[in-house]
Scaffold this motif. Structure first.
Motif, PDB file in Angstrom:
ATOM      1  N   ALA A  30      25.139  45.860  36.575  1.00  0.00           N
ATOM      2  CA  ALA A  30      23.698  46.091  36.705  1.00  0.00           C
ATOM      3  C   ALA A  30      23.186  47.042  35.625  1.00  0.00           C
ATOM      4  N   ARG A  31      24.067  47.871  35.088  1.00  0.00           N
ATOM      5  CA  ARG A  31      23.681  48.810  34.027  1.00  0.00           C
ATOM      6  C   ARG A  31      23.954  48.251  32.637  1.00  0.00           C
ATOM      7  N   GLY A  32      24.328  46.982  32.530  1.00  0.00           N
ATOM      8  CA  GLY A  32      24.476  46.342  31.231  1.00  0.00           C
ATOM      9  C   GLY A  32      25.881  46.268  30.689  1.00  0.00           C
ATOM     10  N   TYR A  33      26.871  46.650  31.475  1.00  0.00           N
ATOM     11  CA  TYR A  33      28.259  46.553  31.037  1.00  0.00           C
ATOM     12  C   TYR A  33      28.786  45.139  31.238  1.00  0.00           C
ATOM     13  N   ALA A  34      29.622  44.693  30.325  1.00  0.00           N
ATOM     14  CA  ALA A  34      30.442  43.504  30.537  1.00  0.00           C
ATOM     15  C   ALA A  34      31.702  44.004  31.234  1.00  0.00           C
ATOM     16  N   VAL A  35      31.949  43.547  32.454  1.00  0.00           N
ATOM     17  CA  VAL A  35      33.007  44.121  33.282  1.00  0.00           C
ATOM     18  C   VAL A  35      34.082  43.083  33.586  1.00  0.00           C
ATOM     19  N   GLU A  36      35.332  43.519  33.456  1.00  0.00           N
ATOM     20  CA  GLU A  36      36.475  42.715  33.880  1.00  0.00           C
ATOM     21  C   GLU A  36      37.218  43.497  34.959  1.00  0.00           C
ATOM     22  N   VAL A  37      37.611  42.796  36.018  1.00  0.00           N
ATOM     23  CA  VAL A  37      38.482  43.359  37.045  1.00  0.00           C
ATOM     24  C   VAL A  37      39.656  42.384  37.144  1.00  0.00           C
ATOM     25  N   PRO A  38      40.588  42.481  36.203  1.00  0.00           N
ATOM     26  CA  PRO A  38      41.660  41.494  36.140  1.00  0.00           C
ATOM     27  C   PRO A  38      42.677  41.638  37.265  1.00  0.00           C
ATOM     28  N   HIS A  39      43.314  40.528  37.576  1.00  0.00           N
ATOM     29  CA  HIS A  39      44.408  40.554  38.546  1.00  0.00           C
ATOM     30  C   HIS A  39      45.718  40.517  37.770  1.00  0.00           C
ATOM     31  N   HIS A  40      46.501  41.560  37.909  1.00  0.00           N
ATOM     32  CA  HIS A  40      47.809  41.658  37.248  1.00  0.00           C
ATOM     33  C   HIS A  40      48.871  41.875  38.327  1.00  0.00           C
ATOM     34  N   PRO A  41      49.312  40.792  38.985  1.00  0.00           N
ATOM     35  CA  PRO A  41      50.285  40.956  40.073  1.00  0.00           C
ATOM     36  C   PRO A  41      51.611  41.557  39.628  1.00  0.00           C
ATOM     37  N   GLY A  42      51.936  41.500  38.334  1.00  0.00           N
ATOM     38  CA  GLY A  42      53.184  42.082  37.847  1.00  0.00           C
ATOM     39  C   GLY A  42      53.137  43.584  37.661  1.00  0.00           C
ATOM     40  N   LEU A  43      51.942  44.165  37.848  1.00  0.00           N
ATOM     41  CA  LEU A  43      51.773  45.606  37.648  1.00  0.00           C
ATOM     42  C   LEU A  43      52.730  46.400  38.523  1.00  0.00           C
ATOM     43  N   ASN A  44      53.559  47.195  37.888  1.00  0.00           N
ATOM     44  CA  ASN A  44      54.523  48.085  38.531  1.00  0.00           C
ATOM     45  C   ASN A  44      55.660  47.333  39.226  1.00  0.00           C
ATOM     46  N   PHE A  45      55.785  46.043  38.941  1.00  0.00           N
ATOM     47  CA  PHE A  45      56.945  45.278  39.386  1.00  0.00           C
ATOM     48  C   PHE A  45      57.755  44.852  38.163  1.00  0.00           C
ATOM     49  N   GLU A  46      57.046  44.491  37.106  1.00  0.00           N
ATOM     50  CA  GLU A  46      57.679  44.126  35.839  1.00  0.00           C
ATOM     51  C   GLU A  46      57.793  45.377  34.971  1.00  0.00           C
TER      52      GLU A  46
END
Length: 179
Positions: A30-46
């Protein structure tokens, strides 16, 4: 430049749809940012040595990028900041850590950090931790990073700032910290 952008990284075993991530994304959009909220299921497992290149290849970073990470996602930000070749605008590490916070394996952590490189790749850095965190991602962890990197340390009494047993649908503080 492409304009203001934000990347919000979930924690270990999380997804973009838990706690405050989507709420914050909506506020920033809403404030003009291009936002990504990616899903990284390997985070802290790989292991970070093989996981980090995938993350770096999947996202772009520039002088107007804001990075937000929660828990394992905050630990990931340390590796990202060490290995990018640009200085981003801001990084906010929520319930972050730089050493094993408990007895669990922490593949997201690097064996060592180049603190000077990390500091040189971010203009404004915040560490938000609680005095008591169920996973050990507490104010002592925040202090350890703050002492090496400077920036701003904020200490609260809010547990893990969102978890399976801690609904945390909004995070006004993080929203206010982002310019």
């Amino acid at each position: 430049m492409a304009g203001r952008s934000a990347l919000i990284f979930h924690g270990t075993g999380g997804s973009p749809d838990v706690c405050w991530y989507r709420w914050l994304a909506g506020r920033l959009t809403a404030r003009g940012y291009a936002v990504e909220v990616p899903h990284h299921p390997g985070l802290n497992f790989e292991p970070i040595a093989t996981f980090l290149p995938k993350v770096l290849d999947a996202h772009s970073f520039d002088e107007e990028t804001v990075l937000v990470g929660h828990s394992g996602g905050a630990a990931l930000l340390l590796a990202i900041l060490q290995h990018i070749d640009v200085t981003v605008a801001q990084a906010i590490l929520v319930a972050g850590y730089c050493t094993p916070p408990n007895i669990e394996q922490e593949p997201v952590l690097q064996p060592e950090y180049d603190w000077a490189a990390i500091r040189s790749h971010v203009r404004d850095i915040y560490f938000i931790n609680s005095r008591i965190d169920p996973y050990g991602c507490d104010d002592r962890q925040g202090r350890a990073m703050f002492e090496r990197l400077g920036g701003t340390q904020i200490v609260r009494n809010d547990g893990h700032f969102g978890d399976h047993d801690q609904p945390y649908e909004r995070f006004e503080l993080v929203d206010r910290l982002i310019a």
